[in-house]
Each structure stands twice: as C-alpha cells, then as structure tokens.
Motif scaffolding. Structure first.
Motif, PDB file in Angstrom:
ATOM      1  N   ASN A  76      -0.549   3.880 -10.742  1.00 39.97           N
ATOM      2  CA  ASN A  76      -1.167   3.982  -9.411  1.00 39.97           C
ATOM      3  C   ASN A  76      -2.058   5.207  -9.276  1.00 39.97           C
ATOM      4  O   ASN A  76      -3.009   5.208  -8.498  1.00 39.97           O
TER       5      ASN A  76
ATOM      6  N   LYS B 261      -0.101  -4.368 -11.976  1.00 37.21           N
ATOM      7  CA  LYS B 261      -0.164  -3.809 -10.615  1.00 37.21           C
ATOM      8  C   LYS B 261      -0.836  -4.808  -9.652  1.00 37.21           C
ATOM      9  O   LYS B 261      -0.321  -5.076  -8.566  1.00 37.21           O
TER      10      LYS B 261
ATOM     11  N   GLU C 222       1.270  -6.315  -6.602  1.00 38.40           N
ATOM     12  CA  GLU C 222       0.964  -5.772  -5.279  1.00 38.40           C
ATOM     13  C   GLU C 222      -0.002  -6.632  -4.486  1.00 38.40           C
ATOM     14  O   GLU C 222       0.053  -6.663  -3.270  1.00 38.40           O
ATOM     15  N   LYS C 223      -0.911  -7.314  -5.167  1.00 35.99           N
ATOM     16  CA  LYS C 223      -1.890  -8.092  -4.410  1.00 35.99           C
ATOM     17  C   LYS C 223      -1.577  -9.580  -4.421  1.00 35.99           C
ATOM     18  O   LYS C 223      -1.840 -10.272  -3.454  1.00 35.99           O
TER      19      LYS C 223
ATOM     20  N   ASN D  26       1.450 -10.811  -5.066  1.00 35.71           N
ATOM     21  CA  ASN D  26       2.852 -11.030  -4.723  1.00 35.71           C
ATOM     22  C   ASN D  26       3.667 -11.752  -5.795  1.00 35.71           C
ATOM     23  O   ASN D  26       4.530 -12.570  -5.489  1.00 35.71           O
TER      24      ASN D  26
ATOM     25  N   THR E 130       4.618   1.771  -3.884  1.00 37.80           N
ATOM     26  CA  THR E 130       3.849   0.531  -3.817  1.00 37.80           C
ATOM     27  C   THR E 130       3.654   0.070  -2.389  1.00 37.80           C
ATOM     28  O   THR E 130       2.672  -0.584  -2.077  1.00 37.80           O
ATOM     29  N   GLN E 131       4.607   0.425  -1.499  1.00 39.59           N
ATOM     30  CA  GLN E 131       4.477  -0.038  -0.123  1.00 39.59           C
ATOM     31  C   GLN E 131       3.217   0.484   0.537  1.00 39.59           C
ATOM     32  O   GLN E 131       2.636  -0.180   1.383  1.00 39.59           O
TER      33      GLN E 131
ATOM     34  N   LYS F 158       0.466  -1.923  -0.355  1.00 39.29           N
ATOM     35  CA  LYS F 158       0.854  -3.328  -0.502  1.00 39.29           C
ATOM     36  C   LYS F 158       0.404  -4.187   0.680  1.00 39.29           C
ATOM     37  O   LYS F 158       0.410  -3.743   1.817  1.00 39.29           O
TER      38      LYS F 158
END
Ligand code: ASP
Length: 518
Positions: free
Chosen positions: A266, A357, A361-362, A364, A501-502, A505
């Motif tokens: 990240n 990632k 994250e995108k 799901n 990540t939140q 997200k």
C-alpha cells in the motif's frame, strides 16, 4: 442501483416540500460522489498519467539530441523506475510464500483442492484458447511470407546463441519444482548445460554428433526459483491444514507476514506513477528506432497485438461473463492500476502485490482466493506469452520458408503451452523459452534474433494480458467458491492490515460487478 431504488422509495413516501429539498440537495450529492470517485481512483488516474508522461518524456528526450543516448545517461533516466521495480521485487518472496501458505493452511483440504482445481481448469482452458487463436491469426494473416533481410544485430546475436534441447528444458522445469535447498531457491535455479565436444572427441566420433550427444553438465543460474517456492508453499500449507491446532502458531505467523507485506504494498504503490513514467521513458531512449515496426516485423507485431487484444478483451471477459453472469467492464477497470504497472514493469511477478491489492480492495475478491490463486497464476498462467510463442514460431517458420504440417502445428501448440508455463514472470522470459518451441519444428535457437527488435515492446503488452487473465480467473474462481467460503469463518487478517485496507476500501454496494446481476 440500490441507491436509485432507495431514492424512488423515499420520493413516494415523503411530502412535496421535503421532496423539493431532496432535489435541491442532488447536485451537491453528485459533486460529492464525483469527488469520492476521484479520490478512490486517484492512484489509477495518476498511474495512467504516468504512462502518458513516460511516453511524452521519452519522445522529447529522444528528439532533444541527434546522437544516441549513452548507457550511463539512460541509467540516470531510469533510476527512479529501477528503485520502484526493486521495491516491488523485494516483496515477491515473502508475499508469495505467506499468501499461499495462509490461503491453503487456513481452510480445509477438500475446499482448497476444489479452489485449486477450478483455477487450474481455467488456466488450461484460457491458455489453450490463446494458443489456438494465435495460430489461426498467424496462418490467416501470414505475417512472415516473403523474404526478410538479416540485420547486423542478427549476426552479432548469433554468436551468443545458447544450446538447449526441448527435453532438457522440460526436465529443468520439473527439477526446479523440487529445489534441493530452500535458501538457494530464493536466489538461484537449476539449468542443464550442454558442453560441445572437444576436437579429439570430434575426430574419434564415428557419426555426426548432435546436441543429444554433447556432454551433460548443469549450473545454478541467478534468479528466484519461484516454481520451487510455490510448490513448497503449497505442500507446507497442506501440512499446516492437516496439523490442526498444532499448526495454528505457524498459520498465525504467515498470516501476519502476508498482511505486513500488503501494508508495505500500500505504501510502495504510491510511487508507481513516477516509477512507470521513468521506466517507459528509459526504455524509449534505449530503443534503436521505430523503423523496425514497418514491413514484415511490423506485420508480426500487429498479429501478436491483435491476438492479445482479442484474447484479453473479448475471449477471457466472455468466459468471465458466462461464468459469473456479470459484465466484466467494472472488474477490468478496477484492475487498471495493476494492468498499467504490468505494462510499465513487463513483469507479472513484480505486479503481483498490486494485482492482489486491486482484486481484494476494489473487486472484493475473498483473500483466501486471491492469495491462493494469484501467486500460482503469475507463475504458470501466461495466456499472452502462450499466444506470442505460437505466433512467433509460425512467423519464423514462414520467414524461413518452411511449410508446417498439421502435426507440426499441433506440436507448436503443445510446446507453446509448456513454454508459457515454464516462462518466469520476469521481462522477456518468453524469449528464452521460445527456443523450446523453435526446436519442435527444427529451427535453430538463433532464429529468435528475427523478432528480438520488437520483443521488449510486445513483452509489455503480453505481460498486461497475462495479469488480466490471472485476475479474471481469480474473479471466476471466487464466484464459484463464494458459497463454500461463506460457510467458513472470515480469513484471519491481521488487525493492522484490516485498518490499513479500510481507508481505501470501497463499500460492498459500490463493488457493482459483484452485486449487480446482468
Ligand atoms: N514478461 C512476461 C511476464 O512477466 C513473461 C514473458 O512473456 O516474457 O508475464
């Protein structure tokens, strides 16, 4: 869609004055949504901008001088890009091992077997269809018919031609799956070496000596043996799963390690726009001339490009749509950051942290799926490379005036598939395994020099399609495994990663590809 439904429900229930207030507020909501959308996609936009900036910078720098850029000057230009690449490469080893061990060790064996089986089924189907597509295009377009002039470079490169036989390459592939030393596997891999006969041996020989009569030796070549590490991690994950309670401390350790690597990803990710820009600019300075793209080599280039486009943006998305009953556009758009990085770095392995990632994250995707199938996909599933190997072998045969029989075409399809599995996820690895495909139709390994001039550019396109194929595969496997995974407790992500990540997200409603039926 849900929001629209809620909005109309609210409109029916609320009094007119309140409704007017709602309408008044709409432009503000629109603005907020646009800002939110920009904020979530900022990195993707910046990375795309990085590609454009790299191309423009490359063109300007090339035009600014009449003489060639020296190697040292190019090194200065690519410096930032190289640092970015090294940061990504540094994450590969802990990320791959921790991801696979956690993904397999954390679920029961029959489920991980089913997930693995689905992934391998998808890999085989897409690789074979990529090879067939490439062969059909090459036979129809005939990019290699006519005569090609050999350049000076060809002559230079011929002297450095290496000697392999197909059987040695395939056996090295299997040998590398079982490394004798794990520490060594992190930095080196096994390679068979054939030693040419000495003068006295040649004199004594009663028949013409071929490669198969040469003395066999071996060496350990520099480069991570990812295949060996993947196989070991799968076995280790299975063992942890079988150990039950006793294996939990190990599982926790690798879960935390994987989570830590994702957090570092990240951070590294924010350098990608700059890194990609300088990598592309440097490559443009290194390039001899765009002149090679005209004529026969240009036809070959366009044939591979057309095949990659059809396979990556029509065939595999079609599989995805049929399998998941969802349109693939949002899913592909969400992968943009990873796809652009694949283009910039020409390495599926280096792109792996970003692909995982973006998927998690995108799009799901359940981490238990992405962390299991993506490292394996980046190692063995290379649709773009398989298609390119088939096209290149047929193109070279056409250039050399060989008429290929149906049997030889089938042999090319099989070896192209094997060559794509064996190719490492690093820049121009496909060019090395190409030797195996050429050997099948009796062409010398030196003939790869016929396509070398455009290979660096094609490599970027095929790497992008390799990463896209792996990602769509993860989407399909996730779809079929969702109900089984939902019955299990959530993946034990480390708290720190969850917090990290939140921040970036999307909420589950925003992940439309996953929730909106066709
Ligand atoms: N560069 C490619 C990849 O990393 C492999 C190749 O086709 O050379 O996926």
């Amino acid at each position: 869609m849900n929001q629209h439904r809620n909005l109309s429900r609210n409109l029916q229930n609320e009094p007119i004055a309140a409704r007017e207030g709602l309408i008044d507020r709409m432009p503000k909501q629109c603005k907020q949504r646009t800002l939110k959308c920009l904020r979530t996609n900022l990195l993707t936009i910046l990375t795309l901008f990085g590609v454009l900036a790299g191309i423009v910078l490359g063109i300007i720098l090339r035009a600014s001088r009449d003489d060639k850029w020296t190697q040292r000057e190019i090194m200065y230009v690519t410096f930032v890009g190289d640092i970015f690449l090294q940061m990504l490469k540094c994450l590969i080893l802990p990320l791959i091992t921790a991801s696979i061990i956690t993904a397999i060790g954390g679920i029961d064996l029959s489920l991980s077997g089913r997930i693995g089986g689905r992934a391998v089924g998808y890999y085989m189907a897409t690789t074979v269809s990529a090879v067939i597509l490439g062969m059909v295009l090459c036979v129809v377009i005939q990019p290699g018919s006519g005569v090609i002039a050999e350049t000076e470079d060809d002559e230079e490169d011929k002297s450095s031609g290496r000697n392999f036989t197909t059987v040695d390459t395939l056996m090295d592939l299997v040998r590398n799956m079982f490394p004798p030393n794990l520490i060594q596997a992190c930095i080196q891999q096994y390679q068979t070496v054939l030693l040419p006969p000495s003068k006295s041996q040649l004199e004594k020989a009663t028949k013409n000596l071929t490669l198969y009569d040469w003395k066999i030796s071996h060496k350990f070549e520099n480069g991570m043996n990812i295949m060996g590490l993947v196989v070991f991690s799968v076995v280790f994950g299975i063992t942890i799963s079988k150990m039950g309670k006793n294996g939990e401390p190990l599982l926790k350790f690798f879960t935390a390690l994987g989570a830590a690597m994702m957090i570092i990803t990240n951070w590294v990710i924010w350098i990608s726009p700059l890194g990609v820009a300088f990598l592309i600019a440097g490559k443009m300075l290194e390039m001899e001339t765009f002149g090679v793209l005209v004529g026969q080599l240009g036809m070959y280039f366009m044939t591979v490009l057309l095949g990659l486009f059809i396979h990556g943006f029509i065939v595999t998305p079609f599989y995805f749509t049929i399998a998941t009953r969802t349109l693939p556009f949002r899913f592909i758009a969400n992968m943009a950051e990873a796809l652009v990085t694949a283009f910039g770095t020409a390495s599926s392995n280096a792109t792996l942290p970003l692909s995982m990632k973006c998927l998690e994250e995108k799009n799901n995707i359940d981490p238990r799926v992405s962390r299991f199938v993506m490292p394996i996909g980046a190692t063995i599933n290379m649709d773009g490379t398989a298609l390119y190997e088939a096209v290149a072998a047929i193109f070279i045969s056409q250039v050399r005036g060989r008429v290929l029989t149906l049997g030889q075409l089938i042999a090319i399809s099989i070896t192209s598939t094997a060559a794509s599995i064996g190719a490492a996820g690093i820049p121009q690895a496909g060019l090395v395994t190409m030797v195996m495909v050429l050997d099948t139709v009796g062409l010398p390994s030196e003939d790869v020099t016929l396509i070398i001039a455009v290979d660096w550019l094609l490599d970027r396109f095929r790497t992008t399609i390799n990463v896209l194929g792996d990602s769509l595969g993860a989407g399909i496997v996730n779809h079929f495994s969702k109900s089984e995974l939902n019955l299990l407790p959530n993946v034990p992500l480390a708290d720190a990663e969850r917090q990290e990540t939140q921040t970036g997200k999307l909420s589950s409603e925003e992940v439309e590809w996953n929730t909106t039926p066709m």
